[in-house]
Design an enzyme around this catalytic site. Sequence first.
Site, PDB file in Angstrom:
ATOM      1  N   CYS A   1       0.935  -1.248  -0.091  1.00 44.49           N
ATOM      2  CA  CYS A   1      -0.080   0.062  -0.047  1.00 44.49           C
ATOM      3  C   CYS A   1       1.042   1.309   0.060  1.00 44.49           C
ATOM      4  O   CYS A   1       0.724   2.066  -0.928  1.00 44.49           O
ATOM      5  CB  CYS A   1      -1.060  -0.078   1.172  1.00 44.49           C
TER       6      CYS A   1
ATOM      7  N   SER B   1      -5.730   0.605   9.370  1.00 43.96           N
ATOM      8  CA  SER B   1      -6.339  -0.436   8.716  1.00 43.96           C
ATOM      9  C   SER B   1      -5.310  -1.064   7.884  1.00 43.96           C
ATOM     10  O   SER B   1      -5.585  -2.132   7.473  1.00 43.96           O
ATOM     11  CB  SER B   1      -7.434   0.172   8.079  1.00 43.96           C
ATOM     12  N   GLY B   2      -4.230  -0.619   7.577  1.00 43.37           N
ATOM     13  CA  GLY B   2      -3.125  -1.377   7.019  1.00 43.37           C
ATOM     14  C   GLY B   2      -2.830  -2.492   7.650  1.00 43.37           C
ATOM     15  O   GLY B   2      -2.111  -3.451   6.885  1.00 43.37           O
TER      16      GLY B   2
ATOM     17  N   HIS C   1      -2.551   6.563   4.178  1.00 41.87           N
ATOM     18  CA  HIS C   1      -1.245   6.491   4.629  1.00 41.87           C
ATOM     19  C   HIS C   1      -0.712   8.108   4.064  1.00 41.87           C
ATOM     20  O   HIS C   1      -0.801   8.556   3.066  1.00 41.87           O
ATOM     21  CB  HIS C   1      -0.339   5.442   3.723  1.00 41.87           C
TER      22      HIS C   1
HETATM   23  P1  NAP Z   1      -7.577  -9.222   7.374  1.00 41.58           P
HETATM   24  O1  NAP Z   1      -8.511  -8.277   7.768  1.00 41.58           O
HETATM   25  O2  NAP Z   1      -6.822  -9.864   8.522  1.00 41.58           O
HETATM   26  O3  NAP Z   1      -8.269 -10.343   6.670  1.00 41.58           O
HETATM   27  C1  NAP Z   1      -7.706 -11.664   6.143  1.00 41.58           C
HETATM   28  C2  NAP Z   1      -8.955 -12.311   5.460  1.00 41.58           C
HETATM   29  O4  NAP Z   1      -8.065 -13.549   5.241  1.00 41.58           O
HETATM   30  C3  NAP Z   1     -10.422 -12.542   6.227  1.00 41.58           C
HETATM   31  O5  NAP Z   1     -11.274 -13.014   5.170  1.00 41.58           O
HETATM   32  C4  NAP Z   1      -9.852 -14.253   6.865  1.00 41.58           C
HETATM   33  O6  NAP Z   1     -10.958 -14.839   7.042  1.00 41.58           O
HETATM   34  C5  NAP Z   1      -8.965 -14.789   5.709  1.00 41.58           C
HETATM   35  N1  NAP Z   1      -8.111 -15.841   6.405  1.00 41.58           N
HETATM   36  C6  NAP Z   1      -7.524 -15.639   7.266  1.00 41.58           C
HETATM   37  N2  NAP Z   1      -7.041 -16.994   7.533  1.00 41.58           N
HETATM   38  C7  NAP Z   1      -7.072 -17.578   6.416  1.00 41.58           C
HETATM   39  C8  NAP Z   1      -6.891 -19.177   6.089  1.00 41.58           C
HETATM   40  N3  NAP Z   1      -6.033 -19.761   7.003  1.00 41.58           N
HETATM   41  N4  NAP Z   1      -7.446 -19.565   4.875  1.00 41.58           N
HETATM   42  C9  NAP Z   1      -8.219 -18.806   4.187  1.00 41.58           C
HETATM   43  N5  NAP Z   1      -8.586 -17.591   4.650  1.00 41.58           N
HETATM   44  C10 NAP Z   1      -7.959 -17.009   5.531  1.00 41.58           C
HETATM   45  O7  NAP Z   1      -6.181  -8.686   6.529  1.00 41.58           O
HETATM   46  P2  NAP Z   1      -6.337  -7.573   5.292  1.00 41.58           P
HETATM   47  O8  NAP Z   1      -5.750  -6.217   6.048  1.00 41.58           O
HETATM   48  O9  NAP Z   1      -7.625  -7.479   4.638  1.00 41.58           O
HETATM   49  O10 NAP Z   1      -5.087  -7.919   4.496  1.00 41.58           O
HETATM   50  C11 NAP Z   1      -5.280  -9.020   3.388  1.00 41.58           C
HETATM   51  C12 NAP Z   1      -4.081  -9.005   2.524  1.00 41.58           C
HETATM   52  O11 NAP Z   1      -3.981  -7.870   1.846  1.00 41.58           O
HETATM   53  C13 NAP Z   1      -2.751  -9.326   3.296  1.00 41.58           C
HETATM   54  O12 NAP Z   1      -2.036 -10.034   2.717  1.00 41.58           O
HETATM   55  C14 NAP Z   1      -2.388  -7.954   3.398  1.00 41.58           C
HETATM   56  O13 NAP Z   1      -0.830  -7.817   3.491  1.00 41.58           O
HETATM   57  C15 NAP Z   1      -2.653  -7.221   2.176  1.00 41.58           C
HETATM   58  N6  NAP Z   1      -2.479  -5.816   1.988  1.00 41.58           N
HETATM   59  C16 NAP Z   1      -3.582  -5.073   2.998  1.00 41.58           C
HETATM   60  C17 NAP Z   1      -3.393  -3.711   2.912  1.00 41.58           C
HETATM   61  C18 NAP Z   1      -4.069  -2.870   4.063  1.00 41.58           C
HETATM   62  O14 NAP Z   1      -4.044  -1.870   3.955  1.00 41.58           O
HETATM   63  N7  NAP Z   1      -5.090  -3.632   4.804  1.00 41.58           N
HETATM   64  C19 NAP Z   1      -2.837  -2.893   2.032  1.00 41.58           C
HETATM   65  C20 NAP Z   1      -2.265  -3.682   1.044  1.00 41.58           C
HETATM   66  C21 NAP Z   1      -2.098  -5.224   0.964  1.00 41.58           C
HETATM   67  P3  NAP Z   1     -11.807 -15.241   8.356  1.00 41.58           P
HETATM   68  O15 NAP Z   1     -12.496 -13.993   8.542  1.00 41.58           O
HETATM   69  O16 NAP Z   1     -12.813 -16.268   8.245  1.00 41.58           O
HETATM   70  O17 NAP Z   1     -10.615 -15.198   9.413  1.00 41.58           O
END
Ligand code: NAP
Length: 347
Positions: free
Chosen positions: A147, A177-178, A240
């Site tokens: 991000c 939120s990141g 950010h």
């Molecule tokens: P998050 O809020 O923790 O969400 C994780 C998601 O993955 C949930 O739907 C969760 O499902 C699912 N999950 C967790 N463990 C799993 C497993 N073992 N098998 C299958 N699904 C699983 O994370 P997030 O912030 O959305 O980030 C997601 C990805 O995007 C990460 O790789 C992160 O590095 C990347 N990212 C995030 C941002 C940001 O600003 N947040 C920016 C760029 C990239 P449940 O609800 O069932 O647990």
Amino acid sequence: MVNVGILGATGMVGQRFIELLAQHPKFEITALTASQRSAGKKYEDATTWYLDSNMPESVKDIKVVDTDPSQVDDVDIVFSALPTENAAIVEPKFAEKHIVASNASAMRMEDDVPLVIPEVNPEYLDLIELQQKNRGWDGFIVTNPNCSTIALTITLKPIYDQFDIKRVYVSTMQAVSGAGYNGVPSMAIVDNLVPFIGGEEEKMETETQHLLGSLEDGVVTPASFGVSASCHRVSVVDGHTEAVFIETEDKCDMDEIHAAMDQFRGMPQKLDLYSAPEKPIVIRPEDNRPQPRMDRNQDGGMAVTVGRLREDAAFENSFRYVLVGHNTIRGAAGASILNAELINEIM
Ligand code: NAP
């Protein structure tokens, strides 16, 4: 319509995908996956909705399935918002048959996987043919950067194209939120700042050079200028902020820098893609902008706002600015969707 699925649909980024795709004119959400904790439930029962908008009616009754290709039928593109460790195992399995547009870092730096910002390096999509040949897949994986890297690199691109960059220093102030909903405990961040985000500085440094590099004969040669990042978590929900310091080989005229950023347009603007911001970079003249609360939603959260663009008198051939980019829209879900729109348009 193109049928799309969202992997990790219940999380922070997954919900942004839902919000952005629910009204999309070309993509229709037909599958949602998450962990086994959520599989088998209706989306509205599996999800604690975190966004300001309401959960779209169209997804409430969709049954969340386990994140496994055998559970997902009749889908052309899957958007991945999975934790990196799951993405590393699951995305290659989906890519055997599907197009995977991923946010996760797991596959970003693989030699044959395009890491793409459509305004910056759309030509890296040429790696797809090599990827399919190397791996024997009918589908493929395309990734978007981290991000904070996306916002930085969009602003560097017009400068890099016209001036000789020697060094970039960047200091970030990143939203909570990141780290996902459960990522940063409130006791750690309220009334506070955390001066470390694991892996973030390395990603900003290597991904920026990779994105601004060149692709020849299937090999990416990274840009050779130095990038030095210091990353910090602050008590902001979304958006950010980054303080950027640039040194060029020769002296630059500030009006020319301003014009290069202001006039910058990329392939999404030329093709008039649905999620493309009219201007990838919006420059604010006020001394007190950009600010995350006021500027993160610029052009639906897809434009990066730049302010305080000024010469840096402390060092030769140097200037500096501050930027704000929406981390879960331009920095995550919106970035993957723009990649998919570009692929859908040109392939
Ligand atoms: P998050 O809020 O923790 O969400 C994780 C998601 O993955 C949930 O739907 C969760 O499902 C699912 N999950 C967790 N463990 C799993 C497993 N073992 N098998 C299958 N699904 C699983 O994370 P997030 O912030 O959305 O980030 C997601 C990805 O995007 C990460 O790789 C992160 O590095 C990347 N990212 C995030 C941002 C940001 O600003 N947040 C920016 C760029 C990239 P449940 O609800 O069932 O647990």
